[in-house]
Design a protein around this motif. Structure first.
Motif, PDB file in Angstrom:
ATOM      1  N   PHE A 101      63.338   0.590  43.184  1.00  0.00           N
ATOM      2  CA  PHE A 101      62.567  -0.680  43.390  1.00  0.00           C
ATOM      3  C   PHE A 101      61.740  -0.773  44.498  1.00  0.00           C
ATOM      4  O   PHE A 101      60.759  -1.605  44.468  1.00  0.00           O
ATOM      5  CB  PHE A 101      63.890  -1.625  43.691  1.00  0.00           C
ATOM      6  N   ARG A 102      61.767   0.152  45.512  1.00  0.00           N
ATOM      7  CA  ARG A 102      60.460   0.384  46.246  1.00  0.00           C
ATOM      8  C   ARG A 102      59.531   1.172  46.015  1.00  0.00           C
ATOM      9  O   ARG A 102      58.070   0.971  46.614  1.00  0.00           O
ATOM     10  CB  ARG A 102      60.931   0.680  47.790  1.00  0.00           C
ATOM     11  N   GLY A 103      59.827   1.986  44.971  1.00  0.00           N
ATOM     12  CA  GLY A 103      58.636   2.895  44.579  1.00  0.00           C
ATOM     13  C   GLY A 103      57.976   2.469  43.572  1.00  0.00           C
ATOM     14  O   GLY A 103      56.775   3.256  43.085  1.00  0.00           O
ATOM     15  N   THR A 104      58.293   1.432  42.726  1.00  0.00           N
ATOM     16  CA  THR A 104      57.413   1.135  41.755  1.00  0.00           C
ATOM     17  C   THR A 104      56.802  -0.395  42.073  1.00  0.00           C
ATOM     18  O   THR A 104      57.620  -1.094  42.701  1.00  0.00           O
ATOM     19  CB  THR A 104      58.433   0.787  40.515  1.00  0.00           C
ATOM     20  N   PRO A 105      55.681  -0.525  41.434  1.00  0.00           N
ATOM     21  CA  PRO A 105      55.162  -2.013  41.834  1.00  0.00           C
ATOM     22  C   PRO A 105      55.651  -3.042  41.330  1.00  0.00           C
ATOM     23  O   PRO A 105      56.361  -3.008  40.072  1.00  0.00           O
ATOM     24  CB  PRO A 105      53.748  -1.793  41.241  1.00  0.00           C
ATOM     25  N   MET A 106      55.552  -4.196  42.098  1.00  0.00           N
ATOM     26  CA  MET A 106      56.470  -5.519  41.716  1.00  0.00           C
ATOM     27  C   MET A 106      55.843  -5.963  40.448  1.00  0.00           C
ATOM     28  O   MET A 106      56.651  -6.531  39.570  1.00  0.00           O
ATOM     29  CB  MET A 106      56.354  -6.516  43.002  1.00  0.00           C
ATOM     30  N   LEU A 107      54.526  -5.969  40.145  1.00  0.00           N
ATOM     31  CA  LEU A 107      54.057  -6.391  39.066  1.00  0.00           C
ATOM     32  C   LEU A 107      54.646  -5.866  37.740  1.00  0.00           C
ATOM     33  O   LEU A 107      54.753  -6.245  36.752  1.00  0.00           O
ATOM     34  CB  LEU A 107      52.496  -6.153  39.171  1.00  0.00           C
ATOM     35  N   LYS A 218      53.596 -15.176  48.778  1.00  0.00           N
ATOM     36  CA  LYS A 218      52.432 -14.624  48.218  1.00  0.00           C
ATOM     37  C   LYS A 218      52.721 -13.443  46.855  1.00  0.00           C
ATOM     38  O   LYS A 218      51.713 -13.478  46.268  1.00  0.00           O
ATOM     39  CB  LYS A 218      51.671 -13.719  49.395  1.00  0.00           C
ATOM     40  N   ASN A 219      53.923 -13.011  46.958  1.00  0.00           N
ATOM     41  CA  ASN A 219      54.171 -12.042  46.028  1.00  0.00           C
ATOM     42  C   ASN A 219      54.307 -12.758  44.553  1.00  0.00           C
ATOM     43  O   ASN A 219      54.291 -12.557  43.608  1.00  0.00           O
ATOM     44  CB  ASN A 219      55.317 -11.159  46.143  1.00  0.00           C
ATOM     45  N   THR A 220      54.881 -14.215  44.790  1.00  0.00           N
ATOM     46  CA  THR A 220      55.093 -15.113  43.765  1.00  0.00           C
ATOM     47  C   THR A 220      53.623 -15.237  42.678  1.00  0.00           C
ATOM     48  O   THR A 220      53.712 -15.561  41.600  1.00  0.00           O
ATOM     49  CB  THR A 220      55.501 -16.481  44.081  1.00  0.00           C
ATOM     50  N   SER A 221      52.518 -14.830  43.379  1.00  0.00           N
ATOM     51  CA  SER A 221      51.130 -14.927  42.474  1.00  0.00           C
ATOM     52  C   SER A 221      51.324 -14.056  41.316  1.00  0.00           C
ATOM     53  O   SER A 221      50.503 -13.969  40.466  1.00  0.00           O
ATOM     54  CB  SER A 221      50.156 -14.744  43.590  1.00  0.00           C
ATOM     55  N   LEU A 222      51.998 -12.911  41.609  1.00  0.00           N
ATOM     56  CA  LEU A 222      52.127 -12.013  40.524  1.00  0.00           C
ATOM     57  C   LEU A 222      52.676 -12.513  39.471  1.00  0.00           C
ATOM     58  O   LEU A 222      52.592 -11.766  38.251  1.00  0.00           O
ATOM     59  CB  LEU A 222      52.960 -10.553  40.856  1.00  0.00           C
ATOM     60  N   ALA A 223      53.544 -13.267  39.598  1.00  0.00           N
ATOM     61  CA  ALA A 223      54.215 -13.901  38.318  1.00  0.00           C
ATOM     62  C   ALA A 223      53.068 -14.739  37.475  1.00  0.00           C
ATOM     63  O   ALA A 223      53.377 -15.149  36.068  1.00  0.00           O
ATOM     64  CB  ALA A 223      55.295 -15.010  38.586  1.00  0.00           C
ATOM     65  N   TYR A 224      51.814 -14.797  37.795  1.00  0.00           N
ATOM     66  CA  TYR A 224      50.607 -15.352  37.158  1.00  0.00           C
ATOM     67  C   TYR A 224      50.692 -14.237  35.819  1.00  0.00           C
ATOM     68  O   TYR A 224      50.402 -15.008  34.711  1.00  0.00           O
ATOM     69  CB  TYR A 224      49.412 -15.028  37.848  1.00  0.00           C
ATOM     70  N   ALA A 225      51.108 -13.024  35.698  1.00  0.00           N
ATOM     71  CA  ALA A 225      50.910 -12.123  34.602  1.00  0.00           C
ATOM     72  C   ALA A 225      51.855 -12.417  33.614  1.00  0.00           C
ATOM     73  O   ALA A 225      51.595 -12.011  32.480  1.00  0.00           O
ATOM     74  CB  ALA A 225      51.037 -10.677  35.122  1.00  0.00           C
ATOM     75  N   ILE A 226      53.052 -13.153  33.905  1.00  0.00           N
ATOM     76  CA  ILE A 226      53.886 -13.453  32.884  1.00  0.00           C
ATOM     77  C   ILE A 226      54.021 -15.140  32.650  1.00  0.00           C
ATOM     78  O   ILE A 226      54.726 -15.502  31.811  1.00  0.00           O
ATOM     79  CB  ILE A 226      55.230 -13.145  33.177  1.00  0.00           C
ATOM     80  N   GLY A 227      52.950 -15.796  33.069  1.00  0.00           N
ATOM     81  CA  GLY A 227      52.710 -17.362  32.751  1.00  0.00           C
ATOM     82  C   GLY A 227      53.571 -18.114  33.465  1.00  0.00           C
ATOM     83  O   GLY A 227      53.759 -19.364  33.032  1.00  0.00           O
TER      84      GLY A 227
END
Length: 277
Positions: A101-107, A218-227
């Motif tokens: 889980f640290r080795g793969t991007p959160m996105l 700030k990481n919640t902005s990645l949830a942009y990708a799933i709507g």
């Protein structure tokens, strides 16, 4: 005998004065070009800064980040304890979890939870064993894994890997002598961990936990990708209609700074209330 006392003169902090002067001069030079240029329409910024859509997005961002961080602290603590366990299987499992889980991007993890996991599960249902109480009625997994649920799973599991290492460092920072003393008094290992080690460990790692919370905002902005309708997606929906890209991005940056400032103040209060030592 007469004794003459000479007042102690503190040296003038010329270095600090010079540094402050540089900051006072530099800030207007940096800010003024943005304010005076015609690139930004400040009226548009003011119109959308506190609009209902943006405020709702701020609340959605804060809700997802807070819940994910809280769950990550709990799960991360369990993983940290497994990481330092005397059981080799638990240590290996915890190490593997952190590695993945640290080795793969959160996105990537967000996309997997939203698109792949529902297809793997197919149908989902949940009920209380030995009762007729149904918690989740049978339904397609794609209907259950909404953007919020998928984001919650992905962000919690990814953040718990980072939090596990933070908590582990705090546990290892507690003096071993306290554990030996508690053991000599006849306390059981579980009670030593809960009432002595973890209490002090969380005080030690409080700054790091606060930093992880800010990162989660700030990481919640990645949830942009799933709507998921967090701040970035909400402002993008607006600027796709009025083409005021820079102004709406300024609105997003403002709210991220507000949330960061609020968490920083809360963290400072907690650190003063419960200092590490």
């Amino acid at each position: 005998m007469n004794t003459t006392y000479c007042p102690v003169r503190k040296p003038r902090p010329w270095g600090q004065i010079a540094q402050a002067g540089v900051v006072v001069v530099a800030l207007p030079l940096i800010i003024w070009p943005f304010v005076s240029s015609d690139v930004f329409d400040l009226a548009t910024v003011g119109r959308y800064l506190f609009s209902a859509t943006i405020v709702q997005a701020v609340w959605s961002t804060l809700s997802l980040a807070t819940l994910s961080t809280a769950l990550a602290i709990v799960l991360g603590t369990v993983i940290a304890l497994a990481r330092i366990s005397e059981n080799a299987v638990l240590r290996a499992a915890a190490t593997g979890y952190i590695f993945v889980f640290r080795g793969t991007p959160m996105l990537v993890q967000l996309l997997i939870w939203f698109y792949a996991v529902p297809r793997v599960i197919g149908q989902i249902s949940l009920s209380v064993p030995f009762t007729d109480t149904v918690l989740i009625p049978q339904q397609p997994a794609s209907a259950f894994f909404t953007p919020f649920i998928a984001g919650l799973f992905a962000l919690t599991l990814a953040e718990s890997a980072y939090m596990a290492e933070v908590v582990r460092s705090g546990i290892q920072g507690v003096d071993q002598g306290q554990r030996d003393a508690a053991r000599a008094l006849g306390l059981r290992r579980g009670k030593i961990i809960r009432q002595i080690v973890l209490v002090q460990a969380f005080r030690i790692v409080m700054p790091a936990v606060g930093n992880q919370y800010i990162m989660m905002i700030k990481n919640t902005s990645l949830a942009y990708a799933i709507g998921y309708s967090e701040i970035l997606l909400s402002v993008s929906r607006v600027y796709y209609t009025n083409f005021k890209y820079l102004e709406l991005l300024l609105v997003a940056a403002f709210w991220y700074l507000v949330l960061t400032a609020a968490i920083t103040v809360l963290q400072h209060f907690i650190e003063k209330r419960w200092p590490a030592r």
